[in-house]
Write a protein that holds these residues in place. Sequence first.
Motif, mmCIF file in Angstrom:
data_model
loop_
_atom_site.group_PDB
_atom_site.id
_atom_site.type_symbol
_atom_site.label_atom_id
_atom_site.label_comp_id
_atom_site.label_asym_id
_atom_site.label_seq_id
_atom_site.Cartn_x
_atom_site.Cartn_y
_atom_site.Cartn_z
ATOM 1 N N GLY A 124 33.070 32.502 -40.466
ATOM 2 C CA GLY A 124 33.507 31.120 -40.246
ATOM 3 C C GLY A 124 32.624 30.319 -39.314
ATOM 4 N N GLY A 125 31.513 30.930 -38.820
ATOM 5 C CA GLY A 125 30.629 30.195 -37.921
ATOM 6 C C GLY A 125 31.412 29.618 -36.749
ATOM 7 N N GLU A 131 27.572 28.156 -39.679
ATOM 8 C CA GLU A 131 26.298 28.458 -39.013
ATOM 9 C C GLU A 131 26.640 29.072 -37.658
ATOM 10 O OE1 GLU A 131 22.868 27.572 -39.763
ATOM 11 O OE2 GLU A 131 23.566 27.218 -41.809
ATOM 12 N N VAL A 132 25.777 29.986 -37.182
ATOM 13 C CA VAL A 132 25.943 30.498 -35.819
ATOM 14 C C VAL A 132 24.598 30.414 -35.113
ATOM 15 C CG1 VAL A 132 27.809 32.088 -36.457
ATOM 16 C CG2 VAL A 132 25.443 32.906 -36.449
ATOM 17 N N TYR A 158 16.171 29.706 -29.216
ATOM 18 C CA TYR A 158 17.470 29.785 -29.888
ATOM 19 C C TYR A 158 17.294 29.465 -31.369
ATOM 20 C CZ TYR A 158 19.579 30.172 -25.322
ATOM 21 O OH TYR A 158 19.909 30.615 -24.077
ATOM 22 N N TYR A 159 18.083 30.109 -32.192
ATOM 23 C CA TYR A 159 17.946 29.993 -33.647
ATOM 24 C C TYR A 159 19.315 29.770 -34.276
ATOM 25 C CZ TYR A 159 13.522 32.269 -32.583
ATOM 26 O OH TYR A 159 12.295 32.580 -32.063
ATOM 27 N N THR A 160 19.329 29.044 -35.381
ATOM 28 C CA THR A 160 20.564 28.998 -36.170
ATOM 29 C C THR A 160 20.435 30.000 -37.317
ATOM 30 O OG1 THR A 160 19.671 27.158 -37.454
ATOM 31 C CG2 THR A 160 21.233 26.602 -35.702
ATOM 32 N N VAL A 161 21.578 30.548 -37.705
ATOM 33 C CA VAL A 161 21.622 31.520 -38.797
ATOM 34 C C VAL A 161 22.807 31.160 -39.683
ATOM 35 C CG1 VAL A 161 21.815 33.976 -39.383
ATOM 36 C CG2 VAL A 161 20.745 33.310 -37.227
ATOM 37 N N ASP A 162 22.601 31.182 -40.980
ATOM 38 C CA ASP A 162 23.691 30.952 -41.931
ATOM 39 C C ASP A 162 24.691 32.102 -41.773
ATOM 40 O OD1 ASP A 162 24.061 29.676 -45.080
ATOM 41 O OD2 ASP A 162 25.035 31.574 -44.558
ATOM 42 N N SER A 163 25.946 31.771 -41.493
ATOM 43 C CA SER A 163 26.886 32.848 -41.152
ATOM 44 C C SER A 163 27.210 33.737 -42.358
ATOM 45 C CB SER A 163 28.170 32.283 -40.536
ATOM 46 O OG SER A 163 28.897 31.565 -41.486
ATOM 47 N N VAL A 164 27.110 33.178 -43.558
ATOM 48 C CA VAL A 164 27.351 34.016 -44.745
ATOM 49 C C VAL A 164 26.203 35.022 -44.899
ATOM 50 C CG1 VAL A 164 27.617 33.999 -47.262
ATOM 51 C CG2 VAL A 164 28.729 32.243 -45.879
ATOM 52 N N GLU A 165 24.983 34.566 -44.638
ATOM 53 C CA GLU A 165 23.836 35.492 -44.695
ATOM 54 C C GLU A 165 23.947 36.553 -43.595
ATOM 55 O OE1 GLU A 165 20.011 33.774 -45.370
ATOM 56 O OE2 GLU A 165 18.931 35.545 -44.648
ATOM 57 N N LEU A 166 24.429 36.136 -42.430
ATOM 58 C CA LEU A 166 24.565 37.102 -41.329
ATOM 59 C C LEU A 166 25.616 38.163 -41.658
ATOM 60 C CD1 LEU A 166 23.755 38.003 -38.486
ATOM 61 C CD2 LEU A 166 25.433 36.401 -37.556
ATOM 62 N N ALA A 167 26.797 37.715 -42.095
ATOM 63 C CA ALA A 167 27.877 38.683 -42.388
ATOM 64 C C ALA A 167 27.473 39.624 -43.526
ATOM 65 C CB ALA A 167 29.163 37.935 -42.748
ATOM 66 N N SER A 168 26.936 39.061 -44.595
ATOM 67 C CA SER A 168 26.593 39.911 -45.740
ATOM 68 C C SER A 168 25.362 40.764 -45.440
ATOM 69 C CB SER A 168 26.382 39.064 -47.000
ATOM 70 O OG SER A 168 25.439 38.056 -46.761
ATOM 71 N N GLY A 169 24.401 40.212 -44.692
ATOM 72 C CA GLY A 169 23.194 40.967 -44.345
ATOM 73 C C GLY A 169 23.504 42.151 -43.444
ATOM 74 N N LEU A 170 24.374 41.954 -42.474
ATOM 75 C CA LEU A 170 24.747 43.069 -41.582
ATOM 76 C C LEU A 170 25.479 44.143 -42.376
ATOM 77 C CD1 LEU A 170 26.033 41.136 -38.408
ATOM 78 C CD2 LEU A 170 23.844 42.331 -38.673
#
Length: 320
Positions: A124-125, A131-132, A158-170
């Motif tokens: 849910g960012g 985004e996170v 500092y970087y932004t990351v798409d939270s869907v990419e983060l959750a699925s990538g992890l």
Amino acid sequence: MGALCTCKAEKYPLNLLRIMPAKEITPECCASYLATRWTVSSLSVSFDRARKDKVLVMAEHLENIVSAAIVSSFSAKLLENLNVDVAVVGAGPSGLVAAKTLAERGLKTVVFERKLAPGGGVWGGGMLFNEVVVQEEAKAILDEFKIRSVAIPTAPGYYTVDSVELASGLTFGAVQAGAKIFNAVSVEDVAFKDERISGLVINWTPVERLQMHVDPLVVITKAVLDGTGHPCEVLNLVQRKARVRLNTPTGEILGERPMQAATGEITTVENTAEYYPGVFASGMSANNVMGGYRMGPIFGGMLRSGKRAAALIEEAIKKL
Ligand code: 48F
């Protein structure tokens, strides 16, 4: 059936079957390819009536092939993971990083996640803006998982990351490394032996939610990582049900403190520790146990906490 098939149909993608010579297709070998009525009825090859019926009969059993394969494959996976080196509770960011790292180090690692989708609070960012933010210190972990990030021009480091990419990538990284994730499974209790944690008591989440009177199963483990986030459920169980002192100043859970992002990012890593023999805490769980601060949708501390938890657990298991 497909794996045993030696006829030429195996070499053809399904949509090419239509142009295959009829003699290369046999009902016995090719049922898995011709397994839907749609396929059979849309084939331009001409089966005689009896042959076509035989294919259709075999196709009717595809449901059985699917069901049997799922039951036997899942049972083998569960059996294989009833006795493990490490059981991670909660597939949030810290738990998933720890699971990947531990599996890569050759430790048999299982993850139990209450929800259907692993990823914890990542999806849910911030307030559903998906985004996170991740800081430089954790960028290497993102890179290791091949998760992309975008530098924030106004905030170097500092970087932004798409939270869907983060959750699925992890999640993908942990699974590919060899950790087994059992989703929709909740840890409802702990087991002890010789004043050390020895196992986790698990049940299906729907059983837990519907409060069905169904006894659980037990998984034996050398170490447990409480990655359950804000509620630190495992250590709560340890403290409440086993009535033991935790490795905190009071012997009890100190409770999470309010939002203070900069401090929280540091304490998340610092508080990642072993709080009872065999029970470690990472992420927000560690902050709750040790009275650390929350930090909102910045995730570097969570990722680094997972790395630290894995290192501590590996070290502890070596000493057993
Ligand atoms: O809360 P969560 O994402 O864990 P985390 O690694 O990361 C915290 C951040 O997401 C965020 C934050 C960052 O600013 O503060 O909150 O500490 O994921 C915890 C996972 O544990 C599962 C829960 O469904 C969630 O996906 N979980 C909690 N209790 C149990 C459980 C349980 N008893 N059994 C199985 N899973």
